[in-house]
Design a protein around this motif. Structure first.
Motif, short mmCIF file in Angstrom:
data_model
loop_
_atom_site.label_atom_id
_atom_site.label_comp_id
_atom_site.label_asym_id
_atom_site.label_seq_id
_atom_site.Cartn_x
_atom_site.Cartn_y
_atom_site.Cartn_z
N ALA A 219 24.54 -8.08 36.48
CA ALA A 219 25.98 -8.03 36.72
C ALA A 219 26.74 -7.81 35.41
CB ALA A 219 26.45 -9.31 37.40
N ALA A 220 26.10 -8.19 34.30
CA ALA A 220 26.75 -8.06 33.00
C ALA A 220 26.90 -6.60 32.58
CB ALA A 220 25.96 -8.84 31.95
N SER A 221 26.07 -5.74 33.11
CA SER A 221 26.14 -4.33 32.72
C SER A 221 25.66 -3.45 33.86
CB SER A 221 25.29 -4.09 31.48
OG SER A 221 25.01 -2.71 31.36
N SER A 222 26.44 -2.43 34.16
CA SER A 222 26.06 -1.54 35.26
C SER A 222 24.86 -0.67 34.88
CB SER A 222 27.24 -0.65 35.63
OG SER A 222 27.63 0.11 34.52
N ALA A 223 24.56 -0.61 33.57
CA ALA A 223 23.43 0.20 33.14
C ALA A 223 22.10 -0.53 33.34
CB ALA A 223 23.58 0.56 31.66
N LEU A 224 22.20 -1.82 33.59
CA LEU A 224 21.01 -2.64 33.70
C LEU A 224 20.52 -2.65 35.14
CD1 LEU A 224 19.52 -4.17 31.58
CD2 LEU A 224 20.97 -6.15 32.01
N VAL A 225 19.35 -2.07 35.39
CA VAL A 225 18.85 -2.03 36.76
C VAL A 225 17.92 -3.19 37.09
CG1 VAL A 225 19.13 0.45 37.00
CG2 VAL A 225 16.97 -0.46 36.17
N ARG A 226 17.31 -3.79 36.08
CA ARG A 226 16.38 -4.88 36.35
C ARG A 226 16.11 -5.68 35.09
NH1 ARG A 226 11.87 -5.87 39.52
NH2 ARG A 226 12.87 -5.59 41.47
N VAL A 227 16.11 -6.98 35.25
CA VAL A 227 15.66 -7.86 34.18
C VAL A 227 14.50 -8.66 34.75
CG1 VAL A 227 16.28 -9.74 32.63
CG2 VAL A 227 18.01 -8.07 33.28
N THR A 228 13.42 -8.73 34.03
CA THR A 228 12.28 -9.47 34.57
C THR A 228 12.59 -10.96 34.58
OG1 THR A 228 11.30 -9.69 32.36
CG2 THR A 228 10.60 -7.81 33.69
N PRO B 277 19.31 6.53 28.83
CA PRO B 277 20.68 6.13 28.55
C PRO B 277 21.45 5.92 29.86
CG PRO B 277 20.05 7.97 27.16
CD PRO B 277 18.94 7.76 28.14
N GLY B 278 22.08 4.78 30.00
CA GLY B 278 22.85 4.50 31.20
C GLY B 278 22.06 3.86 32.31
N LYS B 279 20.76 3.71 32.14
CA LYS B 279 19.92 3.11 33.18
C LYS B 279 18.69 2.48 32.55
CE LYS B 279 20.62 4.18 37.25
NZ LYS B 279 20.91 4.94 38.46
N VAL B 280 18.77 1.18 32.33
CA VAL B 280 17.66 0.54 31.63
C VAL B 280 17.18 -0.71 32.34
CG1 VAL B 280 18.39 1.39 29.36
CG2 VAL B 280 19.18 -0.85 30.15
N ALA B 281 15.94 -1.07 32.05
CA ALA B 281 15.38 -2.33 32.51
C ALA B 281 15.04 -3.15 31.27
CB ALA B 281 14.13 -2.09 33.34
N ILE B 282 15.14 -4.45 31.41
CA ILE B 282 14.81 -5.31 30.29
C ILE B 282 13.64 -6.20 30.66
CG2 ILE B 282 15.59 -7.25 28.86
CD1 ILE B 282 18.33 -6.03 28.76
N LEU B 283 12.63 -6.20 29.79
CA LEU B 283 11.51 -7.14 29.97
C LEU B 283 11.83 -8.35 29.10
CD1 LEU B 283 8.58 -4.58 29.49
CD2 LEU B 283 9.75 -5.18 31.60
#
Ligand SMILES: [Zn+2]
Length: 205
Positions: free
Chosen positions: A105-114, A160-166
């Protein structure tokens, strides 16, 4: 065909049942049907109208490949469980998605956080999500500037604009056995053929 109210997943499933595959090719939709006549003007119109949401759906890491729904198992919050964590603990949907939802929710570019209990499943989803990409950007977040003492806190990957964070923070508190499994899925994710990794800090492994 009444498709207006169907969710993207159900809409695509309906097409798939007829043998029509809709996949993502870069930033476009790719439609494949066994016979030419199956892609009717009506279907084209629907696909065009729903293009944005279909692309969004297809670009997001899948969480539909979860283990079978637990029967009668209860989440730690006392609600009925809908899935199991990597360790086999029952989770309801809310608790399962809590961490990822808050952070995405913090960033629209973030699609998934593990999230730690689902790390293996999340990485599998991210692996699948990145499957069709030819190049991906990767960046490491570390605890400090001393490279030998540093721990990797997070790995960001995507476009860019679409990332996932591990989120790697839980890793350091895990038993050696689980750490080995985490390293294994990461190794698989980062060593696939056909993907060019763009990054300036690729020293892990
Ligand atoms: Zn719960």
């Amino acid at each position: 065909m009444k498709t207006q109210t169907l969710s993207p997943a159900m809409f695509l499933q309906g097409l798939q049942d007829q043998g029509i595959a809709v996949t993502l090719a870069g930033d476009r939709l790719k439609i494949e049907a066994p016979r030419k006549g199956m892609i009717t003007p009506e279907l084209c119109e629907q696909l065009a109208r729903r293009k944005a949401e279909l692309i969004a759906h297809l670009s997001a890491p899948s969480i539909s490949d979860l283990p079978p729904t637990p029967n009668g198992d209860i989440c730690q919050c006392q609600r009925p469980a809908t899935c199991y964590s990597d360790q086999g603990d029952p989770f309801c949907e809310d608790c399962r998605n809590q961490a990822s939802r808050t952070q995405c929710a913090a960033s629209s570019a973030l699609v998934r956080v593990t999230s730690a209990p689902f790390f293996l499943q999340d990485v599998a989803g991210i692996t699948e999500w990145t499957q069709n990409y030819q190049s991906l950007v990767v960046d490491l977040e570390t605890t400090g500037i001393h490279e030998h003492l540093d721990r990797v806190v997070a790995i960001t990957l995507g476009k860019p604009g679409k990332v996932a964070i591990l989120d790697m923070r839980p890793y350091y508190g895990l038993p050696a056995e689980e750490q080995a499994t985490w390293r294994e899925v990461l190794h698989y994710l980062f060593h696939r053929d056909g993907i060019t990794w763009i990054g300036h800090n690729l020293k892990f492994d």
